[in-house]
Design a protein around this motif. Sequence first.
Motif, PDB file in Angstrom:
ATOM      1  N   MET A 115     -61.744  -8.076 -18.094  1.00  0.00           N
ATOM      2  CA  MET A 115     -61.251  -7.231 -17.004  1.00  0.00           C
ATOM      3  C   MET A 115     -61.431  -7.929 -15.654  1.00  0.00           C
ATOM      4  SD  MET A 115     -59.741  -4.514 -16.086  1.00  0.00           S
ATOM      5  CE  MET A 115     -59.824  -3.510 -17.579  1.00  0.00           C
ATOM      6  N   GLU A 116     -62.617  -8.516 -15.448  1.00  0.00           N
ATOM      7  CA  GLU A 116     -62.860  -9.228 -14.185  1.00  0.00           C
ATOM      8  C   GLU A 116     -61.918 -10.419 -14.043  1.00  0.00           C
ATOM      9  OE1 GLU A 116     -66.927 -10.280 -13.919  1.00  0.00           O
ATOM     10  OE2 GLU A 116     -67.647  -8.206 -13.760  1.00  0.00           O
ATOM     11  N   PHE A 117     -61.653 -11.112 -15.165  1.00  0.00           N
ATOM     12  CA  PHE A 117     -60.722 -12.233 -15.129  1.00  0.00           C
ATOM     13  C   PHE A 117     -59.333 -11.749 -14.730  1.00  0.00           C
ATOM     14  CE2 PHE A 117     -57.396 -14.665 -17.323  1.00  0.00           C
ATOM     15  CZ  PHE A 117     -57.622 -15.932 -16.797  1.00  0.00           C
ATOM     16  N   PHE A 118     -58.926 -10.610 -15.291  1.00  0.00           N
ATOM     17  CA  PHE A 118     -57.603 -10.055 -14.984  1.00  0.00           C
ATOM     18  C   PHE A 118     -57.500  -9.707 -13.504  1.00  0.00           C
ATOM     19  CE2 PHE A 118     -54.741  -6.384 -14.554  1.00  0.00           C
ATOM     20  CZ  PHE A 118     -53.575  -6.938 -15.074  1.00  0.00           C
ATOM     21  N   GLU A 119     -58.523  -9.046 -12.980  1.00  0.00           N
ATOM     22  CA  GLU A 119     -58.499  -8.638 -11.583  1.00  0.00           C
ATOM     23  C   GLU A 119     -58.593  -9.833 -10.637  1.00  0.00           C
ATOM     24  OE1 GLU A 119     -61.615  -5.836 -11.091  1.00  0.00           O
ATOM     25  OE2 GLU A 119     -60.578  -4.222 -12.163  1.00  0.00           O
ATOM     26  N   GLY A 120     -59.365 -10.837 -11.021  1.00  0.00           N
ATOM     27  CA  GLY A 120     -59.598 -11.964 -10.118  1.00  0.00           C
ATOM     28  C   GLY A 120     -58.521 -13.032 -10.143  1.00  0.00           C
ATOM     29  N   ILE A 121     -57.823 -13.168 -11.276  1.00  0.00           N
ATOM     30  CA  ILE A 121     -56.853 -14.253 -11.414  1.00  0.00           C
ATOM     31  C   ILE A 121     -55.429 -13.740 -11.614  1.00  0.00           C
ATOM     32  CG2 ILE A 121     -56.201 -16.304 -12.725  1.00  0.00           C
ATOM     33  CD1 ILE A 121     -58.768 -16.664 -11.176  1.00  0.00           C
ATOM     34  N   LEU A 122     -55.240 -12.903 -12.610  1.00  0.00           N
ATOM     35  CA  LEU A 122     -53.881 -12.495 -12.966  1.00  0.00           C
ATOM     36  C   LEU A 122     -53.226 -11.603 -11.914  1.00  0.00           C
ATOM     37  CD1 LEU A 122     -54.012 -11.824 -16.817  1.00  0.00           C
ATOM     38  CD2 LEU A 122     -53.171 -13.816 -15.582  1.00  0.00           C
ATOM     39  N   ILE A 123     -53.978 -10.671 -11.343  1.00  0.00           N
ATOM     40  CA  ILE A 123     -53.387  -9.770 -10.350  1.00  0.00           C
ATOM     41  C   ILE A 123     -52.852 -10.534  -9.136  1.00  0.00           C
ATOM     42  CG2 ILE A 123     -53.914  -7.942  -8.686  1.00  0.00           C
ATOM     43  CD1 ILE A 123     -55.542  -6.564 -10.772  1.00  0.00           C
ATOM     44  N   PRO A 124     -53.623 -11.466  -8.527  1.00  0.00           N
ATOM     45  CA  PRO A 124     -53.058 -12.243  -7.414  1.00  0.00           C
ATOM     46  C   PRO A 124     -51.837 -13.069  -7.806  1.00  0.00           C
ATOM     47  CG  PRO A 124     -55.440 -12.419  -7.412  1.00  0.00           C
ATOM     48  CD  PRO A 124     -55.065 -11.744  -8.698  1.00  0.00           C
ATOM     49  N   ILE A 125     -51.839 -13.605  -9.040  1.00  0.00           N
ATOM     50  CA  ILE A 125     -50.704 -14.404  -9.491  1.00  0.00           C
ATOM     51  C   ILE A 125     -49.455 -13.534  -9.631  1.00  0.00           C
ATOM     52  CG2 ILE A 125     -49.769 -15.763 -11.404  1.00  0.00           C
ATOM     53  CD1 ILE A 125     -52.551 -16.871 -11.879  1.00  0.00           C
ATOM     54  N   ILE A 126     -49.621 -12.374 -10.280  1.00  0.00           N
ATOM     55  CA  ILE A 126     -48.494 -11.454 -10.437  1.00  0.00           C
ATOM     56  C   ILE A 126     -48.003 -10.969  -9.072  1.00  0.00           C
ATOM     57  CG2 ILE A 126     -47.806  -9.200 -11.342  1.00  0.00           C
ATOM     58  CD1 ILE A 126     -49.799  -9.650 -13.636  1.00  0.00           C
ATOM     59  N   ALA A 127     -48.948 -10.661  -8.176  1.00  0.00           N
ATOM     60  CA  ALA A 127     -48.583 -10.212  -6.834  1.00  0.00           C
ATOM     61  C   ALA A 127     -47.872 -11.311  -6.060  1.00  0.00           C
ATOM     62  CB  ALA A 127     -49.826  -9.760  -6.082  1.00  0.00           C
ATOM     63  N   SER A 128     -48.291 -12.563  -6.268  1.00  0.00           N
ATOM     64  CA  SER A 128     -47.646 -13.688  -5.583  1.00  0.00           C
ATOM     65  C   SER A 128     -46.210 -13.862  -6.056  1.00  0.00           C
ATOM     66  CB  SER A 128     -48.445 -14.980  -5.830  1.00  0.00           C
ATOM     67  OG  SER A 128     -49.750 -14.877  -5.299  1.00  0.00           O
ATOM     68  N   VAL A 129     -45.980 -13.697  -7.356  1.00  0.00           N
ATOM     69  CA  VAL A 129     -44.617 -13.784  -7.885  1.00  0.00           C
ATOM     70  C   VAL A 129     -43.761 -12.652  -7.321  1.00  0.00           C
ATOM     71  CG1 VAL A 129     -43.211 -13.663  -9.976  1.00  0.00           C
ATOM     72  CG2 VAL A 129     -45.357 -14.955 -10.001  1.00  0.00           C
ATOM     73  N   ALA A 130     -44.330 -11.443  -7.288  1.00  0.00           N
ATOM     74  CA  ALA A 130     -43.602 -10.304  -6.723  1.00  0.00           C
ATOM     75  C   ALA A 130     -43.305 -10.525  -5.243  1.00  0.00           C
ATOM     76  CB  ALA A 130     -44.408  -9.026  -6.919  1.00  0.00           C
ATOM     77  N   PHE A 131     -44.283 -11.081  -4.529  1.00  0.00           N
ATOM     78  CA  PHE A 131     -44.084 -11.381  -3.100  1.00  0.00           C
ATOM     79  C   PHE A 131     -43.009 -12.443  -2.922  1.00  0.00           C
ATOM     80  CE2 PHE A 131     -45.082 -13.764   0.771  1.00  0.00           C
ATOM     81  CZ  PHE A 131     -45.187 -12.749   1.705  1.00  0.00           C
ATOM     82  N   ALA A 132     -42.995 -13.446  -3.802  1.00  0.00           N
ATOM     83  CA  ALA A 132     -41.992 -14.506  -3.714  1.00  0.00           C
ATOM     84  C   ALA A 132     -40.580 -13.983  -3.929  1.00  0.00           C
ATOM     85  CB  ALA A 132     -42.303 -15.606  -4.740  1.00  0.00           C
ATOM     86  N   ILE A 133     -40.456 -12.866  -4.627  1.00  0.00           N
ATOM     87  CA  ILE A 133     -39.139 -12.249  -4.855  1.00  0.00           C
ATOM     88  C   ILE A 133     -38.766 -11.296  -3.722  1.00  0.00           C
ATOM     89  CG2 ILE A 133     -37.814 -10.748  -6.395  1.00  0.00           C
ATOM     90  CD1 ILE A 133     -39.544 -11.818  -8.709  1.00  0.00           C
ATOM     91  N   ALA A 134     -39.727 -10.450  -3.323  1.00  0.00           N
ATOM     92  CA  ALA A 134     -39.435  -9.400  -2.340  1.00  0.00           C
ATOM     93  C   ALA A 134     -39.454  -9.895  -0.899  1.00  0.00           C
ATOM     94  CB  ALA A 134     -40.431  -8.255  -2.506  1.00  0.00           C
ATOM     95  N   ALA A 135     -40.399 -10.776  -0.570  1.00  0.00           N
ATOM     96  CA  ALA A 135     -40.566 -11.204   0.826  1.00  0.00           C
ATOM     97  C   ALA A 135     -39.332 -11.906   1.390  1.00  0.00           C
ATOM     98  CB  ALA A 135     -41.797 -12.097   0.955  1.00  0.00           C
ATOM     99  N   PRO A 136     -38.668 -12.816   0.645  1.00  0.00           N
ATOM    100  CA  PRO A 136     -37.454 -13.423   1.200  1.00  0.00           C
ATOM    101  C   PRO A 136     -36.353 -12.408   1.499  1.00  0.00           C
ATOM    102  CG  PRO A 136     -38.268 -14.750  -0.615  1.00  0.00           C
ATOM    103  CD  PRO A 136     -39.062 -13.471  -0.618  1.00  0.00           C
ATOM    104  N   ILE A 137     -36.269 -11.350   0.701  1.00  0.00           N
ATOM    105  CA  ILE A 137     -35.251 -10.324   0.941  1.00  0.00           C
ATOM    106  C   ILE A 137     -35.562  -9.570   2.234  1.00  0.00           C
ATOM    107  CG2 ILE A 137     -34.204  -8.212   0.045  1.00  0.00           C
ATOM    108  CD1 ILE A 137     -34.816  -9.231  -2.782  1.00  0.00           C
ATOM    109  N   VAL A 138     -36.813  -9.104   2.347  1.00  0.00           N
ATOM    110  CA  VAL A 138     -37.223  -8.383   3.554  1.00  0.00           C
ATOM    111  C   VAL A 138     -37.179  -9.316   4.763  1.00  0.00           C
ATOM    112  CG1 VAL A 138     -39.097  -7.099   4.651  1.00  0.00           C
ATOM    113  CG2 VAL A 138     -38.673  -6.835   2.203  1.00  0.00           C
ATOM    114  N   GLY A 139     -37.672 -10.545   4.584  1.00  0.00           N
ATOM    115  CA  GLY A 139     -37.681 -11.504   5.689  1.00  0.00           C
ATOM    116  C   GLY A 139     -36.292 -11.875   6.163  1.00  0.00           C
ATOM    117  N   CYS A 140     -35.348 -11.961   5.232  1.00  0.00           N
ATOM    118  CA  CYS A 140     -33.955 -12.258   5.589  1.00  0.00           C
ATOM    119  C   CYS A 140     -33.378 -11.131   6.445  1.00  0.00           C
ATOM    120  CB  CYS A 140     -33.123 -12.457   4.330  1.00  0.00           C
ATOM    121  SG  CYS A 140     -31.378 -12.806   4.634  1.00  0.00           S
ATOM    122  N   LEU A 141     -33.657  -9.893   6.059  1.00  0.00           N
ATOM    123  CA  LEU A 141     -33.174  -8.748   6.837  1.00  0.00           C
ATOM    124  C   LEU A 141     -33.813  -8.731   8.225  1.00  0.00           C
ATOM    125  CD1 LEU A 141     -33.174  -5.950   4.103  1.00  0.00           C
ATOM    126  CD2 LEU A 141     -31.194  -7.152   5.071  1.00  0.00           C
TER     127      LEU A 141
END
Length: 302
Positions: A1-27
């Motif tokens: 659980m600690e591994f998931f929270e410490g490593i996987l969550i930031p990675i998944i969030a970074s991928v989501a940010f890489a998809i969403a942020a360019p769209i919002v930033g472009c607007l």
Amino acid sequence: MEFFEGILIPIIASVAFAIAAPIVGCLLAGIDRVLSARMQGRVGPPLLQPYYDVRKLLAKERVSVNTVQGAYVVCALVFACLAGGIFFSGGNLLMCVFVITLSSLFLIMAAWSSRSPYAEVGAARETLQVMAYEPMVLLFAVAFYMATAAILPAGGMGSFDVSAAFLLDIPVVAYAWPAFLGLLFILTIKLRKSPFDLSMSHHAHQEIVRGLTTEMSGSTLALVEVLHWCENVLFLGWVGIFFVWGAWYSVIIAIVVALAVYFLEILIDNNFARVKWQFMLKSAWAVALVGGGVNIAVLAFL
């Protein structure tokens, strides 16, 4: 659980940010161009003009001055997305600051690698900008920690975690408003707005050559534009975190404040001429001392 929270969550969030942020930033970039045109009495481009520009750059033939410049730009974009993922997943704010600074350093290295005198001047100015805003950015993170320590009923222990803001009874800005004002000042540098757009400008009338990105073209220059969009979203997130607390509607308030600040930055950008680097450095450090240093000193006695 600690591994998931410490490593996987930031990675998944970074991928989501890489998809969403360019769209919002472009607007946001499109809104910037439209509002700037209206302020200057022009019709201006369509809202999606930044997207059209990047799409055109991606379609161009790839021409690079060396084999490492593109790699540096990719690393800068990756670390920017990682910083966004850390922040918007509720991770460590101080780590987010360090990672986005590392992204800026990779962009500087990309400019230096071209060995062009114009790009080197842009890289030198970008380095000065990092030196100017970095003290206030670090003090902003410390002020956030100390403000949460003053508000949270946890024996005086604060937190660098962004998620801690949602546990508060009142927003951080109530205790850290001087740091918030200091962040607003250096935000003009971070967003590359006049009068502090020394290393490169998004307005053609500011300079004959582009500075930091003089030797960049095609897909490399497109990635720099996407990097700028991601940075804008992250920095506005920094603004919004001051106004978030336990109430669900605080997120809406934070978004409204962030958009109001972005409009203010556009207004400043269109009404002030570029200053010398000496003034930028002195004023940014003075604001860091007063806005950040004094705020932290006061919080230390609460």
